[in-house]
Design a protein around this motif. Structure first.
Motif, PDB file in Angstrom:
ATOM      1  N   VAL A  85      39.803  35.973  40.527  1.00  0.00           N
ATOM      2  CA  VAL A  85      38.549  36.173  40.326  1.00  0.00           C
ATOM      3  C   VAL A  85      38.599  37.672  39.372  1.00  0.00           C
ATOM      4  N   ARG A  86      39.202  38.481  39.738  1.00  0.00           N
ATOM      5  CA  ARG A  86      39.166  39.857  39.102  1.00  0.00           C
ATOM      6  C   ARG A  86      39.835  39.847  37.775  1.00  0.00           C
ATOM      7  N   THR A  87      40.744  38.646  37.576  1.00  0.00           N
ATOM      8  CA  THR A  87      41.384  38.782  36.326  1.00  0.00           C
ATOM      9  C   THR A  87      40.799  37.654  35.286  1.00  0.00           C
ATOM     10  N   ALA A  88      39.973  36.737  35.763  1.00  0.00           N
ATOM     11  CA  ALA A  88      39.147  35.549  35.143  1.00  0.00           C
ATOM     12  C   ALA A  88      38.436  35.919  34.146  1.00  0.00           C
ATOM     13  N   PRO A  89      38.197  35.358  33.136  1.00  0.00           N
ATOM     14  CA  PRO A  89      37.166  35.454  32.072  1.00  0.00           C
ATOM     15  C   PRO A  89      35.768  35.662  32.477  1.00  0.00           C
ATOM     16  N   PRO A  90      34.678  36.415  32.338  1.00  0.00           N
ATOM     17  CA  PRO A  90      33.462  36.497  32.799  1.00  0.00           C
ATOM     18  C   PRO A  90      32.468  35.363  32.551  1.00  0.00           C
ATOM     19  N   ASP A  91      33.075  34.115  32.777  1.00  0.00           N
ATOM     20  CA  ASP A  91      32.317  33.086  32.774  1.00  0.00           C
ATOM     21  C   ASP A  91      32.257  32.190  34.066  1.00  0.00           C
ATOM     22  N   ALA A  98      39.577  29.633  38.026  1.00  0.00           N
ATOM     23  CA  ALA A  98      40.640  30.502  38.463  1.00  0.00           C
ATOM     24  C   ALA A  98      40.817  30.774  39.999  1.00  0.00           C
ATOM     25  N   ALA A  99      39.396  30.945  40.770  1.00  0.00           N
ATOM     26  CA  ALA A  99      39.719  31.273  42.059  1.00  0.00           C
ATOM     27  C   ALA A  99      40.053  30.090  42.930  1.00  0.00           C
ATOM     28  N   ILE A 100      39.568  28.721  42.507  1.00  0.00           N
ATOM     29  CA  ILE A 100      39.846  27.538  43.211  1.00  0.00           C
ATOM     30  C   ILE A 100      41.277  27.268  43.083  1.00  0.00           C
ATOM     31  N   THR A 101      41.679  27.231  41.826  1.00  0.00           N
ATOM     32  CA  THR A 101      43.168  27.045  41.400  1.00  0.00           C
ATOM     33  C   THR A 101      44.063  28.123  42.426  1.00  0.00           C
ATOM     34  N   ALA A 102      43.972  29.169  42.242  1.00  0.00           N
ATOM     35  CA  ALA A 102      44.608  30.081  43.205  1.00  0.00           C
ATOM     36  C   ALA A 102      44.704  29.414  44.617  1.00  0.00           C
ATOM     37  N   GLY A 103      43.637  29.287  45.189  1.00  0.00           N
ATOM     38  CA  GLY A 103      43.722  28.867  46.502  1.00  0.00           C
ATOM     39  C   GLY A 103      44.121  27.547  46.722  1.00  0.00           C
ATOM     40  N   VAL A 104      44.021  26.823  45.984  1.00  0.00           N
ATOM     41  CA  VAL A 104      44.619  25.292  46.291  1.00  0.00           C
ATOM     42  C   VAL A 104      46.064  25.241  46.112  1.00  0.00           C
ATOM     43  N   ARG A 105      46.622  25.972  44.916  1.00  0.00           N
ATOM     44  CA  ARG A 105      47.907  26.185  44.612  1.00  0.00           C
ATOM     45  C   ARG A 105      48.767  26.789  45.882  1.00  0.00           C
ATOM     46  N   ASP A 148      27.534  38.872  43.406  1.00  0.00           N
ATOM     47  CA  ASP A 148      28.007  39.993  42.662  1.00  0.00           C
ATOM     48  C   ASP A 148      28.004  39.163  41.069  1.00  0.00           C
ATOM     49  N   PHE A 149      28.408  38.037  40.924  1.00  0.00           N
ATOM     50  CA  PHE A 149      28.782  37.240  39.670  1.00  0.00           C
ATOM     51  C   PHE A 149      27.227  37.146  38.896  1.00  0.00           C
TER      52      PHE A 149
END
Length: 211
Positions: A85-91, A98-105, A148-149
């Motif tokens: 989340v911290r490194t993802a584009p602000p979209d 990014a968050a879901i991919t990181a968790g599932v992977r 926050d987002f």
């Protein structure tokens, strides 16, 4: 006194920590490949290459071993998601993706972790209660990130935010479990994309209503 507390430059506390790590690594292999029913004290210690007394130095039951294992995986999962989340584009979609991919992977690159966290974690009433609390923790994390987002007011608890966060996390847990068991004919990438669709839909809908 110092010589009694250290051996080869490693303190007694460090050696105990190393033994705990070895036991948890052995538990991950046993439970993640053969199931919770195959987890025994003798088998665990044999796999870890340790005397059984070191098991009792760290744990008092099989549930305690699995609880520690689940807690460790949950911590890894939280770290991976927050870093993404911290490194993802602000979209909206990019952040969710990014968050879901990181968790599932994290859970599926090493399928043992998914089997421990999602399947073995339901093996006993005590573990089910712990898993339920873990879901609550991640739901609170999702709610906080959403607030926050979308720059939503967090002056007072909002049941709508809490409901959607719990719905999303609980639903993802059930969906991922079904996918692991072969009940969903999707690739991992398709699973991620569909999950992102749902997260974005519910998040943006709520933001619009509050805006």
């Amino acid at each position: 006194m110092t010589a009694q507390r250290t051996y080869g430059g490693i303190s007694a506390q460090e050696r105990r920590a190393q033994r705990r790590v070895a036991l948890l690594a052995a538990a991950l292999e046993i439970v993640g490949t053969r199931g919770f029913a195959k987890l025994t004290v003798s088998g665990l210690c044999a796999r870890a290459g340790l005397n059984e007394r070191y098991y009792y130095e760290n744990f008092d039951s099989r549930d305690a071993v699995l609880a520690a294992l689940i807690d460790g995986i949950a911590e890894e999962l939280a770290d991976a998601i927050l870093a993404a989340v911290r490194t993802a584009p602000p979209d909206t979609r990019a952040t969710a993706h990014a968050a879901i991919t990181a968790g599932v992977r994290l859970l599926t690159d090493d399928p043992r972790k998914a089997k421990v966290a999602l399947i073995a974690g339901m093996a006993t009433p005590e573990l089910r209660a712990r898993t339920t609390e873990t879901v609550r923790v991640f739901a609170r994390m999702v709610a906080a990130e959403g607030i926050d987002f979308y720059r939503m007011s967090a002056a007072a608890p909002d049941p709508a935010i809490d409901f959607r966060a719990m719905y999303l996390v609980g639903g993802l847990v059930q969906t991922l479990t079904a996918w692991l068991q072969g009940d969903l004919d999707l690739t991992r990438d398709e699973l991620i994309e569909h999950t992102v669709d749902v997260f974005v839909l519910l998040g943006e809908d709520l933001a619009d209503k509050r805006g």
